[in-house]
Design a protein around this motif. Structure first.
Motif, PDB file in Angstrom:
ATOM      1  N   LEU A 486       1.645  11.425   6.117  1.00  0.00           N
ATOM      2  CA  LEU A 486       1.622  10.897   7.491  1.00  0.00           C
ATOM      3  C   LEU A 486       2.897  11.295   8.241  1.00  0.00           C
ATOM      4  O   LEU A 486       2.834  11.669   9.417  1.00  0.00           O
ATOM      5  CB  LEU A 486       1.475   9.371   7.474  1.00  0.00           C
TER       6      LEU A 486
ATOM      7  N   LEU B 205      -3.526   3.332   6.927  1.00  0.00           N
ATOM      8  CA  LEU B 205      -3.503   3.224   8.390  1.00  0.00           C
ATOM      9  C   LEU B 205      -4.126   1.903   8.843  1.00  0.00           C
ATOM     10  O   LEU B 205      -3.606   1.224   9.727  1.00  0.00           O
ATOM     11  CB  LEU B 205      -4.236   4.415   9.017  1.00  0.00           C
ATOM     12  N   SER B 209      -2.277  -1.126  10.832  1.00  0.00           N
ATOM     13  CA  SER B 209      -2.776  -1.595  12.135  1.00  0.00           C
ATOM     14  C   SER B 209      -3.188  -3.068  12.114  1.00  0.00           C
ATOM     15  O   SER B 209      -3.317  -3.703  13.159  1.00  0.00           O
ATOM     16  CB  SER B 209      -3.960  -0.735  12.573  1.00  0.00           C
TER      17      SER B 209
END
Lengths: 524, 524
Positions: A486, B205, B209
Motif C-alpha cells: 500500500l 483497507l 476505514s
C-alpha cells in the motif's frame, strides 16, 4: 430447566466411549496435578499408558494406569543429587558470579538430562513399536520438554498440552496468541500488568531477547526433533501442533491477557475435595487451641535447608503463638521450640482447608499458591527459583501475602511477616475475595480438563479451534507485506502525479514560451 | 468423583442469593435468545425488570419479568413500516444507486429511531429515578445500541453485554482484544480466515476505514452519551466498561481468533431442548412420508416477499418430493402446489430437531444457523442483509450448505441447491460433523450465560478479568513510545560514537600533521 440442561451433559459423561491415552509426563510437581486428571480419566474407563524413564523421582506406578518405563543413561541418585544441588544453590550466600556459574552448570546438567531422557525414548525401538501398534487416540503431555509432541508428530496422534507455561512464552507464541509487551509482564521481570515507562522499556527488551535466550535452552531439543522427524523444526513450530492447551492458570492469580480459543484455563485443578485429616495431624491441629496452625512447606523438591537458615527460621516461628507444621527432612535445628512440628510429609491441601489454619509459609510454587487461594489462606512467600518470584509478586500486589528474600531475611523479618498476615485483617480479606472469585466458576477445572482430553480423543484433535494464523509467516501475520504494498502504491501514485504535474507545468510554460516568442518576434 | 465435583456447583446453583437485574434489550431477533436467558434467571429466583419503549415489536410482557415501558416519539406502525421497507429493499431490482440511496435512507431512519428511543429513556425522569432507587446488582444489555451502558456508567452499575457483535468490530476493540486483519476477516468482506494477498489488502483497507464509517453510524450516540454523562465519550470508550461479554459465537461456525478472558462464548444458547410438535405440525410432518420435510423461513423480520419472487420460489419448491413448511404471511402465490404448506409461524427449533427434516431454507440469521448446526440440518441460504452474507459464506465454506443470491436466483437454482443439500451426502456429513463438535461441550451455553450474569451480580462486576490494556493509549499499547525511545538511544549512541571516532581521527591526523611538520621543517 437445570435438569433438562444438565441431562445431556451427564448422559454424555457416562456414555462416552472409552479411549486410549498415552501420557508422557514431566518430572517433579508438574506430575502431581496431571495425576489428578489421570485419576478421573481412569475412573471414566479410559485406558491410560504412562511412559516414563526408569530413573525418575515422583512419577510412580498406580492401579489407575499402566506405567511403562525405558532405560536412560543416568541413575535416580544423579537426579536427586542435581535437585539437591539446585535447592542448595538458592540458599548460597557466595558472590553473585559464583552463584551464577553454579546455577548455569546445574542448568546445563538438567538440560543434558532432559535431552538424554528424550533421546532414550525416541530411539528405543521397542517402546516406539509399542506406541505405533497401540493406536492411541491422543497424547497428554507437558510441553516443557517437547518429547511428547515429537512422538505425536511422528505417529500423527493429536496432543493435549498440560502446563502452566513454557519459558520465553514459547507456549504463547506456538498457540499464535498475541502477547503485547506493553502490559503483559515477562517471566522473571517481577513486573505487574501496570508498568511505568522504564519498566515497559525493560519488558520490551526482555521480550526481544527471549528468542535468543531460549534458542540456547531448547537448541538441543530442536536438533533432536529435526533429526528424528527428518525436517528442520524449531521448538515453536513443534509446539504449534498441539490441539488443546490445558493451562494451569486462573485470572484471579494471573493477569488477564489475550488468549486463544484452544486454551482452556484449569488453574486450581490441583485443589480437590478436602479429605479428613489423619489422626496424627488431626491431633496436632486440635491441640493448637484458639491460635490455630501455620502450614510451612518449601515444595516437593526442597525438603531441607542450610542449618544457619533453619535456625533463623526456627527462632522466628518459635515467637508466634500458632502451632507450625513444617515439612522438613533435614537435620533438626537445636533451638526447636514446642510449637514447631517437623514432618516428612504433610497433606497440604487438607491442612490448608482446615478452619484452624491461619497462614501458609510457601516457596510460591503455583500448586501451593492455588491451594492457598482455593482455601483462602494468606501467605508468607519465600520464593526460591523459576516462576516463584513472579508468583510471589502477584500475591503481594493483590494484598494476599508478603514476600521475603530467602537470602536476606532475618528472624525478625519472618516473624513480622507472619504476624502481619495473621493479624492484619486485610490479608485475610483479600485472599478471601480472591478465593470467592476463584471458586465461583460454572464447572470445576478438573472436569474441564477431563472434558477436553476426551474431546481430543473423540474427535481426533480440535481442528476447528486451530487459528489460520498458523499458515502465515511473521511478515504476513503483521500485514507488513500489505502495508509495504500500500505504501508503494501511495508513493508511486504520488510520484506519477508529481511527474504529471511537472510535465503539465513544463508543457504550459513551454507553450507560453513558444506563444510569447512569436509575439516577441512580431513586436521586433 | 463427578458427584463430588458437581456437588458444590449444584449446591451453588440452588443456594445463590436472588439478585435484582435490569435488562435493556434490543428489538428484533436479538431479543429472542436474551429472553431464554431471562427465563432461566427468573426460574432461579432473580427479580428482573425489563425496560423497553412503548412502541416496540417483539419485546413482550411475561410473568418471568416486570416490563416497564416509557413513551417514545414514534408509533409501533412506523417501526413496522420501516422493517417492511428494509425487507422489501433487499428484493428490489432497481439500479444500484437507487437501492443504495434507499438503504441509506432506511438506515438513517432506523438510526434516528434508535437514538430517539435512547434519548427518551435517558431523559425520562420517572424511569431514571426508578432505576436509581432500585439499586440493581447488574444490567444485562445488548450493546448494539449503547443506551444500557450509558445508564450503567451514570449509576455505577456493572454490565453484562449480550451480543453476537457490534459493527466495525467496536466490541472487539472495546474489550481490548487483538484483531489482526491478516486472518480475521472483516464483516461484509465475505472472506474466510484464509485470505489471498489481494484479499488481505482489501481486508486491511476495510479495517482502516471502519473507524471512519462507524463514527458516522454511532456519532449520534456518542454525542448523546457525552451530553448525558457530561464528559466526552466515544462509543469504544463507552463499551470498554462492560464487565462480561456474552458472545453468541461458537468456533464451529465462527473462525478462531484471539479473545479476552472476559468474553464468554455462548453460541447456540438459543438452541434449547426439543419440545414435542403441536398436533397441526405433527400431522404435516407425519404425512410427509419417506421424503420428509423442508423448513423454510426468512426470519422473524421478513414474512412476505414480492409476488414475482414468491412465484419463482414456489415453482422450485413444487419440484421437490419433500413437504415444505414455509413461514409466509404474504399473498398466497397462485401456483402453490400441494407439498407447500404456508404457515404464519412455525416452531423452528422443534421442526429442525425432527428426524424427518431434510433441509432448512434460511436467510442465514445467526439464530437460525445455530439451530441448524445444533440439529445437524443442511442449509440453503438466501442472505438478505446485515451479517447474513458472512454467515452464509461460513456455512458454504464448511460444506454444510449452499448460498443463493436472492436477486439473481432462478427457480432452477433453488431446486438444484435444495436437491443437492438433501441428496448429496457430503452436506449432511459436514453439518453432522459441525453439530457433533458444537454439542460436545462441558456445559450448556445457557447455563454458562446464567452463571456469568449471576457472577457479575454477586461480585459487583468482574474486575479481575479487566485487562490493564484499558489504561494504555494506542501509542503505549503498541509500545511505539518505547520503540521510539530505544531508537533514539541507539541513534544517539551511534551519533556519539561517530563523533568520538571523528574527533579521535582528527586528533590523530592533527598530531600526525603537527608531528610531521617539525620533521619537515627540520629537513628543510
Amino acid at each position: 430447566m437445570l435438569a433438562a440442561v444438565l441431562l445431556p451433559f451427564l448422559c454424555c459423561l457416562s456414555s462416552a466411549a472409552a479411549g486410549k491415552l498415552l501420557v508422557i509426563p514431566m518430572e517433579g510437581s508438574h506430575w502431581l496435578s496431571m495425576k489428578a486428571v489421570l485419576a478421573e480419566l481412569s475412573r471414566r474407563g479410559h485406558e491410560i499408558i504412562v511412559i516414563a524413564p526408569e530413573s525418575r523421582m515422583l512419577v510412580d506406578s498406580s492401579a489407575m494406569y499402566t506405567l511403562k518405563t525405558y532405560p536412560v543413561p543416568f541413575k535416580k541418585e544423579e537426579l536427586q543429587e542435581l535437585m539437591h544441588s539446585l535447592a542448595l544453590d538458592t540458599f548460597s550466600e557466595k558472590p553473585f558470579l559464583f552463584r551464577f556459574l553454579n546455577t548455569w552448570e546445574n542448568f546445563r546438567k538438567s538440560s543434558a538430562i532432559f535431552k538424554a531422557t528424550c533421546e532414550s525414548l525416541l530411539y528405543n525401538k521397542e517402546v516406539m513399536k509399542y506406541i505405533e501398534e497401540s493406536k492411541f487416540d491422543a497424547i497428554l503431555t507437558d510441553p516443557l520438554t517437547p518429547c511428547g509432541q515429537i512422538i505425536a508428530l511422528h505417529f500423527s496422534i493429536p496432543t493435549v498440552f498440560f502446563l502452566r507455561g513454557v519459558p520465553c512464552a514459547i507456549d504463547v507464541h506456538a498457540a499464535q496468541s498475541p502477547d503485547p509487551p506493553s502490559y503483559v509482564p515477562r517471566v522473571f521481570s517481577l513486573y505487574t500488568d501496570h508498568m511505568t515507562f522504564p519498566q515497559r522499556v525493560k519488558n520490551l527488551l526482555i521480550s526481544i531477547s527471549e528468542p535468543f535466550l531460549c534458542s540456547t535452552v531448547f537448541s538441543s531439543f530442536e536438533s533432536l526433533a529435526s533429526d528424528f522427524l527428518q525436517k528442520p523444526m524449531t521448538i515453536t513450530q513443534l509446539l504449534s501442533h498441539g490441539s488443546i492447551w490445558l493451562k494451569r492458570i486462573d485470572f484471579v492469580f494471573d493477569y488477564p491477557v489475550p488468549v486463544m480459543p484452544n486454551m482452556i484455563f484449569i488453574g486450581g485443578v490441583n485443589c480437590g475435595q478436602k479429605k479428613p485429616l489423619s489422626q496424627e495431624f488431626e491431633a496436632i491441629v486440635n491441640a493448637s487451641g484458639e491460635h490455630g496452625i501455620v502450614v510451612f512447606s518449601l515444595g516437593s523438591m526442597v525438603s531441607e535447608i542450610p542449618m544457619k537458615k533453619a535456625i533463623e527460621i526456627t527462632e522466628a516461628l518459635g515467637s508466634v503463638p500458632q502451632t507450625v507444621l513444617w515439612r522438613y527432612t533435614g537435620e533438626v535445628p537445636p533451638n526447636l521450640p514446642k510449637n514447631i512440628k517437623l514432618v516428612k510429609w504433610l497433606p497440604q491441601n487438607d491442612l490448608l482447608a482446615h478452619p484452624k489454619t491461619r497462614a501458609f509459609i510457601t516457596h510460591g510454587g503455583s500448586h501451593g499458591v492455588y491451594e492457598a487461594i482455593c482455601n483462602a489462606v494468606p501467605m508468607v512467600l519465600m520464593p526460591l527459583f523459576g516462576d516463584q518470584m513472579d508468583n510471589a509478586k502477584r500475591i503481594e500486589t493483590r494484598g494476599a501475602g508478603l514476600t521475603l528474600n530467602i537470602l536476606e531475611m532475618t528472624s525478625k523479618d519472618i516473624s513480622d511477616a507472619l504476624h502481619a498476615v495473621i493479624n492484619d485483617k486485610k490479608y485475610k480479606e483479600n485472599i478471601k475475595r480472591l478465593s470467592d472469585l476463584h471458586l465461583d466458576r460454572p464447572i470445576h477445572p478438573l472436569d474441564l480438563a477431563v472434558h477436553w482430553v476426551e474431546f481430543v480423543m473423540r474427535h481426533k484433535g480440535a481442528p476447528h479451534l486451530r487459528p489460520a494464523a498458523h499458515e502465515l509467516n511473521w511478515i504476513q501475520y503483521h500485514s507488513l507485506d500489505v502495508i509495504a504494498f500500500l505504501l508503494a502504491v501511495v508513493l508511486l501514485s504520488m510520484f506519477i502525479s508529481l511527474k504529471c504535474c511537472l510535465f503539465c507545468c513544463r508543457r504550459c510554460f513551454r507553450k507560453k514560451g513558444r506563444a510569447s516568442k512569436p509575439t516577441k518576434s512580431k513586436s521586433h
